[in-house]
Design a protein around this motif. Structure first.
Motif, PDB file in Angstrom:
ATOM      1  N   GLY A 179       0.819  -1.203   0.000  1.00 21.74           N
ATOM      2  CA  GLY A 179       0.000   0.000   0.000  1.00 21.74           C
ATOM      3  C   GLY A 179       0.851   1.250   0.000  1.00 21.74           C
ATOM      4  N   LEU A 180       0.244   2.379   0.359  1.00 19.82           N
ATOM      5  CA  LEU A 180       0.925   3.664   0.400  1.00 19.82           C
ATOM      6  C   LEU A 180       1.633   3.838   1.742  1.00 19.82           C
ATOM      7  CD1 LEU A 180      -1.825   5.985  -1.131  1.00 19.82           C
ATOM      8  CD2 LEU A 180       0.247   5.161  -2.251  1.00 19.82           C
ATOM      9  N   HIS A 181       2.897   4.243   1.687  1.00 21.50           N
ATOM     10  CA  HIS A 181       3.668   4.491   2.905  1.00 21.50           C
ATOM     11  C   HIS A 181       3.425   5.938   3.343  1.00 21.50           C
ATOM     12  CE1 HIS A 181       6.146   0.772   2.848  1.00 21.50           C
ATOM     13  NE2 HIS A 181       5.824   0.807   1.570  1.00 21.50           N
ATOM     14  N   LEU A 182       2.764   6.088   4.491  1.00 23.23           N
ATOM     15  CA  LEU A 182       2.371   7.405   4.973  1.00 23.23           C
ATOM     16  C   LEU A 182       2.897   7.626   6.380  1.00 23.23           C
ATOM     17  CD1 LEU A 182      -1.382   7.259   3.865  1.00 23.23           C
ATOM     18  CD2 LEU A 182       0.536   8.244   2.588  1.00 23.23           C
ATOM     19  N   SER A 183       2.875   8.883   6.802  1.00 20.08           N
ATOM     20  CA  SER A 183       3.328   9.205   8.148  1.00 20.08           C
ATOM     21  C   SER A 183       2.518  10.375   8.687  1.00 20.08           C
ATOM     22  CB  SER A 183       4.818   9.566   8.138  1.00 20.08           C
ATOM     23  OG  SER A 183       5.286   9.845   9.440  1.00 20.08           O
ATOM     24  N   ALA A 184       2.266  10.352   9.985  1.00 18.01           N
ATOM     25  CA  ALA A 184       1.599  11.450  10.669  1.00 18.01           C
ATOM     26  C   ALA A 184       2.553  12.055  11.683  1.00 18.01           C
ATOM     27  CB  ALA A 184       0.332  10.962  11.371  1.00 18.01           C
ATOM     28  N   SER A 185       2.712  13.378  11.635  1.00 18.07           N
ATOM     29  CA  SER A 185       3.524  14.090  12.618  1.00 18.07           C
ATOM     30  C   SER A 185       2.586  14.636  13.674  1.00 18.07           C
ATOM     31  CB  SER A 185       4.297  15.236  11.945  1.00 18.07           C
ATOM     32  OG  SER A 185       5.096  15.924  12.886  1.00 18.07           O
ATOM     33  N   VAL A 186       2.782  14.173  14.911  1.00 16.52           N
ATOM     34  CA  VAL A 186       1.825  14.437  15.985  1.00 16.52           C
ATOM     35  C   VAL A 186       2.511  15.170  17.134  1.00 16.52           C
ATOM     36  CG1 VAL A 186       0.173  13.402  17.590  1.00 16.52           C
ATOM     37  CG2 VAL A 186       0.605  12.312  15.375  1.00 16.52           C
ATOM     38  N   LEU A 187       1.893  16.262  17.579  1.00 10.62           N
ATOM     39  CA  LEU A 187       2.335  16.962  18.773  1.00 10.62           C
ATOM     40  C   LEU A 187       1.507  16.487  19.957  1.00 10.62           C
ATOM     41  CD1 LEU A 187       2.698  20.618  17.443  1.00 10.62           C
ATOM     42  CD2 LEU A 187       4.572  19.083  18.072  1.00 10.62           C
ATOM     43  N   SER A 188       2.154  16.269  21.088  1.00 13.53           N
ATOM     44  CA  SER A 188       1.445  15.728  22.236  1.00 13.53           C
ATOM     45  C   SER A 188       1.949  16.339  23.534  1.00 13.53           C
ATOM     46  CB  SER A 188       1.619  14.208  22.303  1.00 13.53           C
ATOM     47  OG  SER A 188       1.077  13.679  23.485  1.00 13.53           O
ATOM     48  N   THR A 189       1.010  16.577  24.459  1.00 13.44           N
ATOM     49  CA  THR A 189       1.361  17.027  25.810  1.00 13.44           C
ATOM     50  C   THR A 189       1.510  15.843  26.760  1.00 13.44           C
ATOM     51  OG1 THR A 189      -0.955  17.229  26.485  1.00 13.44           O
ATOM     52  CG2 THR A 189       0.067  19.174  25.454  1.00 13.44           C
ATOM     53  N   GLY A 190       1.305  14.645  26.255  1.00 10.79           N
ATOM     54  CA  GLY A 190       1.264  13.451  27.081  1.00 10.79           C
ATOM     55  C   GLY A 190      -0.164  12.987  27.313  1.00 10.79           C
ATOM     56  N   ARG A 191      -1.110  13.939  27.212  1.00  9.26           N
ATOM     57  CA  ARG A 191      -2.529  13.621  27.332  1.00  9.26           C
ATOM     58  C   ARG A 191      -3.289  14.001  26.062  1.00  9.26           C
ATOM     59  NH1 ARG A 191      -4.437  15.359  33.464  1.00  9.26           N
ATOM     60  NH2 ARG A 191      -3.052  13.906  34.596  1.00  9.26           N
ATOM     61  N   ASP A 192      -3.104  15.234  25.626  1.00  7.17           N
ATOM     62  CA  ASP A 192      -3.753  15.704  24.409  1.00  7.17           C
ATOM     63  C   ASP A 192      -2.782  15.595  23.243  1.00  7.17           C
ATOM     64  OD1 ASP A 192      -6.059  16.412  25.832  1.00  7.17           O
ATOM     65  OD2 ASP A 192      -5.170  18.338  26.386  1.00  7.17           O
ATOM     66  N   ALA A 193      -3.323  15.370  22.034  1.00 10.69           N
ATOM     67  CA  ALA A 193      -2.477  15.219  20.855  1.00 10.69           C
ATOM     68  C   ALA A 193      -3.171  15.812  19.639  1.00 10.69           C
ATOM     69  CB  ALA A 193      -2.149  13.747  20.614  1.00 10.69           C
ATOM     70  N   ILE A 194      -2.358  16.322  18.718  1.00  9.56           N
ATOM     71  CA  ILE A 194      -2.892  16.877  17.478  1.00  9.56           C
ATOM     72  C   ILE A 194      -1.942  16.555  16.337  1.00  9.56           C
ATOM     73  CG2 ILE A 194      -1.810  19.109  17.950  1.00  9.56           C
ATOM     74  CD1 ILE A 194      -4.051  20.436  16.382  1.00  9.56           C
ATOM     75  N   THR A 195      -2.497  16.052  15.236  1.00 11.03           N
ATOM     76  CA  THR A 195      -1.703  15.804  14.034  1.00 11.03           C
ATOM     77  C   THR A 195      -1.550  17.111  13.281  1.00 11.03           C
ATOM     78  OG1 THR A 195      -2.452  13.512  13.842  1.00 11.03           O
ATOM     79  CG2 THR A 195      -1.577  14.543  11.852  1.00 11.03           C
ATOM     80  N   VAL A 196      -0.317  17.567  13.124  1.00  8.96           N
ATOM     81  CA  VAL A 196      -0.082  18.841  12.443  1.00  8.96           C
ATOM     82  C   VAL A 196       0.271  18.650  10.977  1.00  8.96           C
ATOM     83  CG1 VAL A 196       0.588  20.085  14.524  1.00  8.96           C
ATOM     84  CG2 VAL A 196       2.337  18.871  13.209  1.00  8.96           C
ATOM     85  N   LEU A 197       0.643  17.425  10.599  1.00  7.52           N
ATOM     86  CA  LEU A 197       1.080  17.204   9.224  1.00  7.52           C
ATOM     87  C   LEU A 197       0.989  15.727   8.874  1.00  7.52           C
ATOM     88  CD1 LEU A 197       2.536  18.953   6.922  1.00  7.52           C
ATOM     89  CD2 LEU A 197       4.597  17.741   7.619  1.00  7.52           C
ATOM     90  N   THR A 198       0.551  15.436   7.662  1.00  6.48           N
ATOM     91  CA  THR A 198       0.613  14.077   7.127  1.00  6.48           C
ATOM     92  C   THR A 198       1.534  14.094   5.916  1.00  6.48           C
ATOM     93  OG1 THR A 198      -1.349  14.488   5.757  1.00  6.48           O
ATOM     94  CG2 THR A 198      -1.690  13.454   7.918  1.00  6.48           C
ATOM     95  N   SER A 199       2.230  13.006   5.688  1.00  3.34           N
ATOM     96  CA  SER A 199       3.201  12.984   4.589  1.00  3.34           C
ATOM     97  C   SER A 199       3.194  11.646   3.877  1.00  3.34           C
ATOM     98  CB  SER A 199       4.608  13.293   5.109  1.00  3.34           C
ATOM     99  OG  SER A 199       5.052  12.286   5.989  1.00  3.34           O
ATOM    100  N   ARG A 200       3.610  11.693   2.638  1.00  4.33           N
ATOM    101  CA  ARG A 200       3.839  10.489   1.839  1.00  4.33           C
ATOM    102  C   ARG A 200       5.321  10.178   1.898  1.00  4.33           C
ATOM    103  NH1 ARG A 200       1.764   8.520  -3.389  1.00  4.33           N
ATOM    104  NH2 ARG A 200       2.834   6.531  -3.731  1.00  4.33           N
ATOM    105  N   GLN A 201       5.657   8.997   2.357  1.00  2.02           N
ATOM    106  CA  GLN A 201       7.057   8.611   2.444  1.00  2.02           C
ATOM    107  C   GLN A 201       7.566   8.153   1.081  1.00  2.02           C
ATOM    108  OE1 GLN A 201       7.077   5.614   5.578  1.00  2.02           O
ATOM    109  NE2 GLN A 201       7.868   7.132   7.012  1.00  2.02           N
ATOM    110  N   LEU A 202       8.783   8.530   0.774  1.00  2.00           N
ATOM    111  CA  LEU A 202       9.435   8.088  -0.461  1.00  2.00           C
ATOM    112  C   LEU A 202      10.389   6.953  -0.102  1.00  2.00           C
ATOM    113  CD1 LEU A 202      10.230  11.601  -1.991  1.00  2.00           C
ATOM    114  CD2 LEU A 202       8.207  10.164  -2.352  1.00  2.00           C
ATOM    115  N   ILE A 203      10.163   5.792  -0.703  1.00  2.00           N
ATOM    116  CA  ILE A 203      10.946   4.590  -0.418  1.00  2.00           C
ATOM    117  C   ILE A 203      11.633   4.139  -1.709  1.00  2.00           C
ATOM    118  CG2 ILE A 203      10.893   2.226   0.450  1.00  2.00           C
ATOM    119  CD1 ILE A 203      10.013   4.277   2.523  1.00  2.00           C
TER     120      ILE A 203
END
Length: 372
Positions: free
Chosen positions: A180-204
């Motif tokens: 399938g597609l190789h993807l990644s999510a960049s997530v910021l977290s306080t340890g309790r709350d989290a938010i995805t700030v960016l999604t990316s397509r990985q180049l392999i």
């Protein structure tokens, strides 16, 4: 906090972001690119010079070298950022900005056991004998399997079981291959709350010199238009109680989204995120570690990162031109399959962006002189 130590295989991108924030930057790294100017003091493991081979990273580098290299800095700095190549456990925990313990996450089998009850993950075995791997393949002929090192990143040492000819020494991972597609999510977290700030397509790339057949990471395109991975990334990071900026690697297949790995640190998409979002991602990481998440930023541009690996043993020419970063010493020797430089660019139009990076890739390759 004024003095910040940044530790990792390549510290240039984060050091530059720290410099922009007004920090007094200390750096301990493996690579020592000539375009790295944003520091108060730095130390590097790799020593390059004209007609001098840079050797092979996987043969020369061990993570403990970073803590040895940074030893004299530890009492001077106020905070420490540990990047890929290092372990925060090797440094004073009270000064770590981010996750203070990551070995349990970076061990691929330990991570699998923690995730398998809550998330869709590939079937994974920890083995010590290649004959066991081949026996599992014979019992499940409908599946394809990958061999992976228990530790490590970047896709090095990851290949199809069917391509393995040498007997592995020590423990390794046998993992079901998910197409399938190789993807990644960049997530910021306080340890309790989290938010995805960016999604990316990985180049392999599976055709890198001496790493041919390995699933080598060579870059990213951001953002990736697959919103379904955002919530999964946040759930994974919350379930592991991770702090600051973390990455979740996934594969989007016909059977759904599979979680593959978690990067418990600032990721390789760091500069792409800054170019695409117009946000200093180090500032966002520090804020998250202090309990405050930034608002979800809007994409301003597409961004792309492409690592150029040497297609042959070569001598490097002048790489001081547009879009080229992590530049090695001119006339130094790069071994086949080792990184030469990093290409970075952004644009409002994705097709134009791809074309710009493709031309820069060709220009870099054109400066390389094959040598015996």
């Amino acid at each position: 906090m004024e003095r910040l130590l940044i530790v990792g295989a390549n510290t240039r991108p984060v050091a530059e972001a720290a410099y922009d924030l007004g920090f007094e930057v200390y750096s301990a790294s493996y690579y020592c690119p000539v375009d790295f100017d944003f520091y108060h003091e730095r130390r590097c493991i790799l020593k390059q010079g004209p007609l001098r081979s840079s050797g092979r990273f996987h043969e020369r580098f061990r993570s403990f070298q970073l803590s040895d290299l940074a030893g004299d800095f530890l009492d001077e700095v106020d905070g420490i950022i540990v990047l890929s190549g290092g372990f925060p456990e090797d440094f004073p925990p009270r000064k770590i900005i981010g996750n203070k313990r990551t070995r349990r996450i970076e061990n691929k089998y330990t991570l699998y056991k923690r995730l398998r009850r809550r998330f869709k993950v590939p079937v994974t075995y920890k083995l010590d004998d290649m004959e066991e791997a081949w026996e599992i393949q014979r019992q499940e002929p409908e599946k394809r399997f990958l061999i992976k090192p228990l530790w490590g990143s970047g896709g090095f040492g990851v290949s199809f079981l069917s391509n393995v000819r040498e007997v592995s020494r020590g423990s390794f991972i046998l993992q079901e291959f998910i197409d399938g597609l190789h993807l990644s999510a960049s997530v910021l977290s306080t340890g309790r709350d989290a938010i995805t700030v960016l999604t990316s397509r990985q180049l392999i790339d599976t055709s890198i010199g001496v790493w041919e057949g390995n699933f080598v990471y060579v870059g990213n395109i951001v953002p990736a238009p697959y919103p379904e991975i955002k919530e999964i990334g946040e759930d994974v990071i919350r379930s592991l109680s991770l702090l600051g900026s973390n990455g979740v690697d996934m594969v989007l297949s016909s059977r759904g989204v599979y979680v593959i790995e978690v990067n418990p640190r600032i990721q390789g998409t760091f500069e792409c995120a800054q170019l695409s979002l117009g946000v200093n991602m180090l500032s966002a990481h520090i804020s998250a570690c202090e309990g405050e998440l930034i608002d979800e930023p809007l994409r301003k541009r597409y961004a792309m990162k492409r690592i150029v690996y040497a297609p042959f043993r070569c001598q490097v020419g002048d790489l001081n031109f547009l879009r080229v970063y992590d530049i090695p010493c001119r006339d130094s020797i790069i071994e086949a399959g080792e990184p030469v430089a990093t290409l970075l660019d952004s644009h409002e139009n994705l097709n134009i962006l791809r074309g710009n990076v493709r031309r820069s890739f060709g220009k870099v390759i054109g400066t390389l002189t094959p040598i015996g």
